[in-house]
Design a protein around this motif. Structure first.
Motif, PDB file in Angstrom:
ATOM      1  N   VAL A  32       0.843  -1.199   0.000  1.00  0.00           N
ATOM      2  CA  VAL A  32       0.000   0.000   0.000  1.00  0.00           C
ATOM      3  C   VAL A  32       0.880   1.251   0.000  1.00  0.00           C
ATOM      4  O   VAL A  32       0.619   2.218  -0.722  1.00  0.00           O
ATOM      5  N   ILE A  33       1.938   1.230   0.804  1.00  0.00           N
ATOM      6  CA  ILE A  33       2.870   2.359   0.840  1.00  0.00           C
ATOM      7  C   ILE A  33       3.528   2.553  -0.526  1.00  0.00           C
ATOM      8  O   ILE A  33       3.669   3.680  -1.014  1.00  0.00           O
ATOM      9  N   ALA A  34       3.921   1.452  -1.156  1.00  0.00           N
ATOM     10  CA  ALA A  34       4.547   1.540  -2.484  1.00  0.00           C
ATOM     11  C   ALA A  34       3.581   2.142  -3.497  1.00  0.00           C
ATOM     12  O   ALA A  34       3.969   2.984  -4.322  1.00  0.00           O
ATOM     13  N   ALA A  35       2.315   1.736  -3.448  1.00  0.00           N
ATOM     14  CA  ALA A  35       1.314   2.277  -4.369  1.00  0.00           C
ATOM     15  C   ALA A  35       1.080   3.759  -4.108  1.00  0.00           C
ATOM     16  O   ALA A  35       0.927   4.556  -5.050  1.00  0.00           O
ATOM     17  N   ALA A  36       1.069   4.147  -2.827  1.00  0.00           N
ATOM     18  CA  ALA A  36       0.872   5.556  -2.474  1.00  0.00           C
ATOM     19  C   ALA A  36       2.037   6.405  -2.982  1.00  0.00           C
ATOM     20  O   ALA A  36       1.841   7.505  -3.514  1.00  0.00           O
ATOM     21  N   LYS A  37       3.267   5.911  -2.832  1.00  0.00           N
ATOM     22  CA  LYS A  37       4.434   6.640  -3.341  1.00  0.00           C
ATOM     23  C   LYS A  37       4.325   6.857  -4.846  1.00  0.00           C
ATOM     24  O   LYS A  37       4.612   7.950  -5.357  1.00  0.00           O
ATOM     25  N   SER A  38       3.921   5.819  -5.545  1.00  0.00           N
ATOM     26  CA  SER A  38       3.796   5.913  -6.995  1.00  0.00           C
ATOM     27  C   SER A  38       2.731   6.935  -7.387  1.00  0.00           C
ATOM     28  O   SER A  38       2.937   7.743  -8.305  1.00  0.00           O
ATOM     29  N   THR A  39       1.605   6.915  -6.690  1.00  0.00           N
ATOM     30  CA  THR A  39       0.522   7.852  -7.001  1.00  0.00           C
ATOM     31  C   THR A  39       0.958   9.289  -6.725  1.00  0.00           C
ATOM     32  O   THR A  39       0.686  10.200  -7.516  1.00  0.00           O
ATOM     33  N   LEU A  40       1.637   9.519  -5.605  1.00  0.00           N
ATOM     34  CA  LEU A  40       2.108  10.863  -5.283  1.00  0.00           C
ATOM     35  C   LEU A  40       3.127  11.355  -6.307  1.00  0.00           C
ATOM     36  O   LEU A  40       3.110  12.529  -6.695  1.00  0.00           O
ATOM     37  N   ALA A  41       4.007  10.473  -6.744  1.00  0.00           N
ATOM     38  CA  ALA A  41       4.999  10.853  -7.754  1.00  0.00           C
ATOM     39  C   ALA A  41       4.311  11.257  -9.055  1.00  0.00           C
ATOM     40  O   ALA A  41       4.727  12.215  -9.722  1.00  0.00           O
ATOM     41  N   THR A  42       3.259  10.555  -9.415  1.00  0.00           N
ATOM     42  CA  THR A  42       2.509  10.887 -10.630  1.00  0.00           C
ATOM     43  C   THR A  42       1.823  12.237 -10.490  1.00  0.00           C
ATOM     44  O   THR A  42       1.821  13.051 -11.425  1.00  0.00           O
ATOM     45  N   MET A  43       1.230  12.491  -9.314  1.00  0.00           N
ATOM     46  CA  MET A  43       0.538  13.764  -9.085  1.00  0.00           C
ATOM     47  C   MET A  43       1.476  14.951  -9.275  1.00  0.00           C
ATOM     48  O   MET A  43       1.072  16.011  -9.772  1.00  0.00           O
ATOM     49  N   LYS A  44       2.729  14.807  -8.873  1.00  0.00           N
ATOM     50  CA  LYS A  44       3.682  15.907  -8.989  1.00  0.00           C
ATOM     51  C   LYS A  44       3.925  16.304 -10.444  1.00  0.00           C
ATOM     52  O   LYS A  44       4.317  17.439 -10.723  1.00  0.00           O
ATOM     53  N   GLU A  45       3.702  15.362 -11.347  1.00  0.00           N
ATOM     54  CA  GLU A  45       3.961  15.624 -12.769  1.00  0.00           C
ATOM     55  C   GLU A  45       2.712  15.992 -13.550  1.00  0.00           C
ATOM     56  O   GLU A  45       2.793  16.374 -14.716  1.00  0.00           O
ATOM     57  N   LEU A  46       1.544  15.874 -12.929  1.00  0.00           N
ATOM     58  CA  LEU A  46       0.291  16.184 -13.621  1.00  0.00           C
ATOM     59  C   LEU A  46       0.007  17.687 -13.576  1.00  0.00           C
ATOM     60  O   LEU A  46       0.219  18.334 -12.552  1.00  0.00           O
ATOM     61  N   ARG A  48      -2.779  19.084 -13.400  1.00  0.00           N
ATOM     62  CA  ARG A  48      -3.827  19.353 -12.420  1.00  0.00           C
ATOM     63  C   ARG A  48      -3.530  18.716 -11.063  1.00  0.00           C
ATOM     64  O   ARG A  48      -4.357  18.790 -10.157  1.00  0.00           O
ATOM     65  N   GLY A  49      -2.373  18.098 -10.919  1.00  0.00           N
ATOM     66  CA  GLY A  49      -1.980  17.529  -9.638  1.00  0.00           C
ATOM     67  C   GLY A  49      -3.027  16.584  -9.077  1.00  0.00           C
ATOM     68  O   GLY A  49      -3.409  15.610  -9.729  1.00  0.00           O
ATOM     69  N   PRO A  50      -3.551  16.872  -7.875  1.00  0.00           N
ATOM     70  CA  PRO A  50      -4.523  15.975  -7.243  1.00  0.00           C
ATOM     71  C   PRO A  50      -5.979  16.275  -7.625  1.00  0.00           C
ATOM     72  O   PRO A  50      -6.895  15.742  -6.994  1.00  0.00           O
ATOM     73  N   TYR A  51      -6.193  17.114  -8.649  1.00  0.00           N
ATOM     74  CA  TYR A  51      -7.546  17.544  -8.995  1.00  0.00           C
ATOM     75  C   TYR A  51      -7.983  16.972 -10.342  1.00  0.00           C
ATOM     76  O   TYR A  51      -7.156  16.538 -11.159  1.00  0.00           O
ATOM     77  N   SER A  52      -9.289  17.005 -10.559  1.00  0.00           N
ATOM     78  CA  SER A  52      -9.826  16.499 -11.822  1.00  0.00           C
ATOM     79  C   SER A  52     -10.353  17.629 -12.702  1.00  0.00           C
ATOM     80  O   SER A  52     -10.021  17.717 -13.877  1.00  0.00           O
ATOM     81  N   ARG A  53     -11.178  18.520 -12.122  1.00  0.00           N
ATOM     82  CA  ARG A  53     -11.780  19.589 -12.914  1.00  0.00           C
ATOM     83  C   ARG A  53     -12.306  20.660 -11.961  1.00  0.00           C
ATOM     84  O   ARG A  53     -12.378  20.436 -10.757  1.00  0.00           O
ATOM     85  N   ILE A  54     -12.689  21.822 -12.525  1.00  0.00           N
ATOM     86  CA  ILE A  54     -13.285  22.902 -11.736  1.00  0.00           C
ATOM     87  C   ILE A  54     -14.798  22.709 -11.692  1.00  0.00           C
ATOM     88  O   ILE A  54     -15.421  22.429 -12.721  1.00  0.00           O
TER      89      ILE A  54
END
Length: 672
Positions: A32-46, A48-54
């Motif tokens: 679970v920690i490994a999956a969370a790290k991967s998701t956070l790393a992806t968010m940093k490059e998106l 919109r980061g942790p968001y989808s839309r306004i």
């Protein structure tokens, strides 16, 4: 016949606790920690980061696309970014990121069943965003419409006012409340300037190592002159990258605003105006501050902090919020004034008086309890006019260094759950505690502690052993014993050329922001308990000592050899080559083996009735009851109402209980 000590402590009943026991602090599974790290790393490059839309979020619970005023007929609403599915999943697992304050309900924020973990996580989020280039907002900071500052401030103020209405929680969590007031936007608090200054200087030094000496100054002893030196550095380094030059200009302006005479005078004038109607005595005190000498001025401002702090919270929530904002400004002013005062050659009495005032201020902002402050300040007050016995002076001044560890425990208690969670996925989160401590009155207090400890050691005639010779010029900071190869690190760049090894005793001429675990550390002149190296060493459990540069030639003669470093709890330091250390240890062991005796404690078996907590204290330890029961009774005395009701069974009850079986056993042996 020997009696085996025995102890039982019975808790009367769970409902007598003031609050239910919190859930156990457990980490998620490694996958679970490994999956969370991967998701956070992806968010940093998106983008919109942790968001989808306004979206528009209306008061009736509906949400709508960003069309003009869809909430007008639905009781009003707010517009902000909606969270992505990944962000929502991470939040449920315990890692909120990119929180929109306007979307945070009171129920989510309060989260009483989980020891208020959600509100405790908000300062961690803010910290990671500040020090990690935006963290999950790295590319989303400019996502247009993700938040509206007016809505964020309105929502933050509403949450804080409702939080301040929880009187019992406020009284018991002043430090946490203070940090939340710094974290949540609410329309009247100022920017956290000290943290901004430290992070800007750190970023410049990481990009341009030549800035490191200035970074060290700004992190340890900043002053009004620091801004001038930053501007001088920019003039002398015209080829520095443009991005870092822009940061340097921002840094100089921030230093002027925080440490410059005009900026400080304006802040105090604003404080006096804000509290003029609600707390006239504070206004009167602040009007006197400009006419007093530096040490008396710090004492006056500390008195104001006490009046603004926990003793006056709980009356009216709006006024409480104002007081907490002003508390932050006053703390910054005392910290700055104390650092300026420490630029002078203070007498022993002046250092002792300054230490007492800073300890008082630490209690006023919630870093220390009243009992902790008294334990550190009382011995100093007795020595303020006469150092008395040199051993007592050395002990009292050395004891002052405990303030850093005690305050760190305060921070870790308040942020235990989020610290554990975020550090598992973001290594930089583990420096959150150090960051908060350096952003407090502990920064000048640590320098005072260093000077007094060195003075106490000198007065007591404390000497250290360096390769077979008695020397002065050492000061133990973090106790422990380690062996390894002695390595002199003349430049920080050498760590890149040849990484540090875990079996090395390292002599460092410069402070560093990151440190690979090593066996032991000696730093040139760095005796401040809040310096980067000392805090890193303490966190990693590494024995370390401050070292006078005059001793460096002796160390060079032994570089590359196997040595033993021993740092005692009283500040004494021994550094020997392994062969010499082994010989000395054997001689000491032989002497102790001939001279020492261990006296077995003799329990008092006359007490044969259960004892309540109110009847227990440390004087009964090992005599009537065991140390655990005695210490729990002592805690009950110090913290009335905070310890679960209990009784202890003294040794006498256990002895009486086992008397019949022992007699039967004795008769059985006699028959045989």
């Amino acid at each position: 016949m020997r009696i085996t000590p025995f102890l039982l402590i019975f808790c009367i009943s769970a409902p007598l606790f003031a609050a239910p026991l919190p859930p156990a602090l457990t980490q998620p599974a490694p996958e679970v920690i490994a999956a969370a790290k991967s998701t956070l790393a992806t968010m940093k490059e998106l983008e919109r980061g942790p968001y989808s839309r306004i979206r528009w979020f209306c008061s009736d619970g509906t949400d709508h696309p960003p069309t003009p005023y869809p909430c007008a007929a639905r009781g009003g609403g707010v517009q902000h970014a909606a969270y992505s599915a990944d962000r929502e999943h991470l939040a449920r697992l315990g890692w909120p990121a990119g929180t929109v304050i306007a979307a945070l309900t009171w129920e989510q924020f309060w989260d009483q069943e989980n020891r208020h973990t959600r509100l405790r996580a908000l300062p961690l989020e803010r910290y990671l965003t500040a020090i990690d280039d935006g963290w999950v907002l790295r590319r989303a900071r400019n996502y247009r419409g993700r938040v509206q500052i007016e809505d964020e401030e309105r929502a933050g103020r509403q949450l804080l006012l409702r939080l301040l209405a929880q009187k019992d929680f406020v009284r018991e969590n002043l430090f946490l409340i203070r940090e939340l007031v710094r974290t949540l936007p609410h329309g009247q608090g100022g920017e956290d300037r000290t943290r901004t200054i430290r992070h800007l200087s750190q970023e410049i030094a990481e990009a341009v190592p030549a800035f490191t000496p200035l970074r060290v100054e700004i992190h340890t002893m900043p002053s009004a002159k620091s801004a001038e030196r930053v501007r001088g550095w920019l003039q002398q380094n015209p080829k520095a990258p443009q991005k870092e030059r822009e940061k340097g200009e921002r840094l100089a302006q921030a230093l002027d605003g925080l440490y410059g005479e005009e900026g400080r005078r304006d802040r105090l004038r604003l404080i006096a105006k804000k509290v003029e109607k609600s707390t006239p005595p504070i206004t009167v005190l602040l009007q006197q501050e400009g006419s007093r000498p530096p040490l008396a001025r710090i004492a006056l401002l500390t008195e104001v902090i006490e009046q603004l702090g926990q003793h006056n919270l709980g009356s009216r929530t709006a006024q409480d919020l104002l007081r907490l904002d002003l508390l932050q400004e006053l703390e910054a002013e005392i910290r700055t004034s104390a650092l300026e005062l420490l630029q002078q050659n203070l007498t022993r009495q002046e250092l002792l008086q300054l230490a007492q005032q800073l300890l008082r201020g630490c209690r006023g902002v919630g870093l220390l309890s009243a009992t902790e402050e008294e334990a550190l300040a009382q011995p100093l007050s007795l020595l303020a006019t006469d150092i008395g016995k040199t051993a007592e002076y050395a002990t009292a001044t050395r004891r002052l260094s405990l303030v850093a560890s005690w305050s760190a425990l305060t921070v870790r208690y308040h942020f235990a759950e989020p610290l554990s969670r975020y550090a598992a996925v973001e290594p930089k989160a583990q420096y959150f505690v150090d960051d908060l401590l350096r952003d407090s009155l502990l920064l000048p207090l640590a320098e005072v502690s260093k000077r007094l400890a060195a003075d106490g050691a000198q007065v007591a005639g404390m000497s250290h052993r360096l390769f077979g010779k008695e020397v002065v010029g050492l000061l133990g900071i973090n106790p422990g014993v380690a062996s390894g190869t002695l390595r002199l690190l003349e430049r920080t760049e050498e760590m890149v050329e040849k990484p540090l090894a875990s079996d090395e005793i390292v002599v460092m001429s410069e402070t560093v922001a990151e440190l690979t675990p090593v066996a032991g550390i000696l730093t040139l002149g760095e005796g401040n308990p809040l310096s980067h190296v000392q805090m890193l060493a303490r966190n990693l459990g590494i024995p370390n000592s401050a070292l006078s540069p005059a001793l460096l030639p002796q160390l060079r003669d032994h570089a590359g050899k196997r040595v033993v470093l021993a740092v005692a709890s009283d500040g004494r330091v021994v550094l020997e080559e392994v062969a010499e250390a082994s010989s000395l240890s054997q001689q000491q062991a032989n002497r102790e083996g001939r001279q020492s005796r261990v006296e077995a404690p003799r329990p008092d078996l006359s007490v044969t009735q259960p004892l309540y907590l109110s009847q227990l204290n440390t004087a009964l330890s090992g005599k009537v009851v065991g140390p655990k029961a005695a210490n729990v009774g002592e805690l009950h005395r110090i913290f009335p109402g905070r310890i679960a009701p209990a009784i202890a069974l003294p040794f006498g009850i256990f002895a009486a209980h086992t008397e019949a079986p022992r007699l039967r056993l004795l008769r059985a042996f006699q028959r045989n």
